[in-house]
Design an enzyme around this catalytic site. Structure first.
Site, PDB file in Angstrom:
ATOM      1  N   HIS A  61       3.734   4.093   7.490  1.00 58.78           N
ATOM      2  CA  HIS A  61       2.471   3.416   7.834  1.00 58.78           C
ATOM      3  C   HIS A  61       2.735   2.100   8.561  1.00 58.78           C
ATOM      4  CE1 HIS A  61      -0.668   5.873   6.088  1.00 58.78           C
ATOM      5  NE2 HIS A  61      -0.055   5.938   4.930  1.00 58.78           N
TER       6      HIS A  61
ATOM      7  N   HIS B 264       7.021   7.528   3.009  1.00 56.99           N
ATOM      8  CA  HIS B 264       5.664   7.781   3.520  1.00 56.99           C
ATOM      9  C   HIS B 264       4.964   6.441   3.798  1.00 56.99           C
ATOM     10  CE1 HIS B 264       1.550   9.853   3.257  1.00 56.99           C
ATOM     11  NE2 HIS B 264       1.264   8.560   3.198  1.00 56.99           N
ATOM     12  N   GLU B 265       5.045   5.525   2.823  1.00 56.76           N
ATOM     13  CA  GLU B 265       4.361   4.238   2.981  1.00 56.76           C
ATOM     14  C   GLU B 265       5.002   3.408   4.095  1.00 56.76           C
ATOM     15  OE1 GLU B 265       1.570   3.898   1.655  1.00 56.76           O
ATOM     16  OE2 GLU B 265       1.815   5.601   0.317  1.00 56.76           O
TER      17      GLU B 265
ATOM     18  N   GLN C  15      -3.705   0.154   5.814  1.00 56.78           N
ATOM     19  CA  GLN C  15      -4.746   1.110   5.408  1.00 56.78           C
ATOM     20  C   GLN C  15      -6.048   0.413   5.001  1.00 56.78           C
ATOM     21  OE1 GLN C  15      -1.742   3.430   2.839  1.00 56.78           O
ATOM     22  NE2 GLN C  15      -3.222   4.991   3.424  1.00 56.78           N
TER      23      GLN C  15
ATOM     24  N   GLY D 232       0.189   5.241  -3.570  1.00 60.98           N
ATOM     25  CA  GLY D 232       0.794   4.275  -2.657  1.00 60.98           C
ATOM     26  C   GLY D 232      -0.219   3.827  -1.621  1.00 60.98           C
TER      27      GLY D 232
ATOM     28  N   CYS E 147      -2.576  11.677   1.782  1.00 64.85           N
ATOM     29  CA  CYS E 147      -2.653  10.277   2.181  1.00 64.85           C
ATOM     30  C   CYS E 147      -4.096   9.818   2.042  1.00 64.85           C
ATOM     31  CB  CYS E 147      -2.192  10.149   3.634  1.00 64.85           C
ATOM     32  SG  CYS E 147      -2.261   8.475   4.266  1.00 64.85           S
ATOM     33  N   LEU E 148      -4.281   8.611   1.506  1.00 54.81           N
ATOM     34  CA  LEU E 148      -5.644   8.102   1.340  1.00 54.81           C
ATOM     35  C   LEU E 148      -6.340   7.921   2.688  1.00 54.81           C
ATOM     36  CD1 LEU E 148      -5.062   5.489  -1.517  1.00 54.81           C
ATOM     37  CD2 LEU E 148      -6.067   7.772  -1.713  1.00 54.81           C
TER      38      LEU E 148
HETATM   39 ZN    ZN Z   1      -0.464   7.377   3.497  1.00 54.17          ZN
END
Ligand code: ZN
Length: 171
Positions: free
Chosen positions: A139, A135-136, A51, A46, A93-94
């Site tokens: 952000h 989660h996304e 991000q 995701g 998380c990236l």
């Molecule tokens: Zn994330």
């Protein structure tokens, strides 16, 4: 294919609240394509636009397994319902590289959003899909999964990440 640079914590951009998208046009579709390429390149499931530094309420996801592809696009997602029953998933998380933690979230949720073509859609999510979309969506509000941890755990992770950054040459 355009792979963008993923912003990592600590970075103020990740704390910004993303703005709603007025219209899903060519530029937004191009952004979604780039986000998907960036996510696949980083082996993520995701990615939110912020991000890669773009404060728009856009998310891409793909939770398909075994090398299959099932890209999902969410523009201006809104959660309509959350199940009172919680589920625990190990999250990463990236933007928080190489850090993982078990996080409790509602086990099911219903999300309204616009798809890749700007069409309104309703999704009933559970399991990994429900965890990932929540989660996304965090952000979009400037929230990271480490915000749910104790202050001590969170500051330890941020310290580690800061160290990692100062040891990495920017090329
Ligand atoms: Zn994330």
């Amino acid at each position: 294919m355009t792979v963008k640079t993923i912003i990592t914590e600590p970075n103020k951009l990740l704390r910004q609240i993303s703005k709603p998208v007025e219209n899903v046009g060519k530029a937004e579709q191009q952004l979604m394509n780039d986000m998907l390429d960036t996510m696949y390149d980083a082996n993520g499931i995701g990615l939110a636009a912020i991000q890669i530094g773009i404060p728009k309420r856009i998310i891409v996801m793909d939770i398909a397994k075994d090398g299959k592809k099932d890209p999902r696009y969410f523009v201006n997602p809104v959660i309509l319902n959350k199940d009172p029953i919680k589920n625990t998933h190990e999250e990463g998380c990236l933007s928080v590289p190489e850090q993982f933690a078990e996080i409790d979230r509602p086990s099911k949720c219903e999300v309204e959003y616009l798809d890749y073509n700007g069409k309104k859609q309703l999704l009933k999510a559970d399991g990994l899909l429900a965890t990932c979309i929540q989660h996304e969506m965090d952000h979009l509000e400037g929230i990271l999964f480490i915000d749910y941890l104790s202050k001590l755990k969170k500051s330890m992770i941020i310290k580690k990440l800061s160290k990692l950054k100062s040891n990495t040459a920017v090329l």
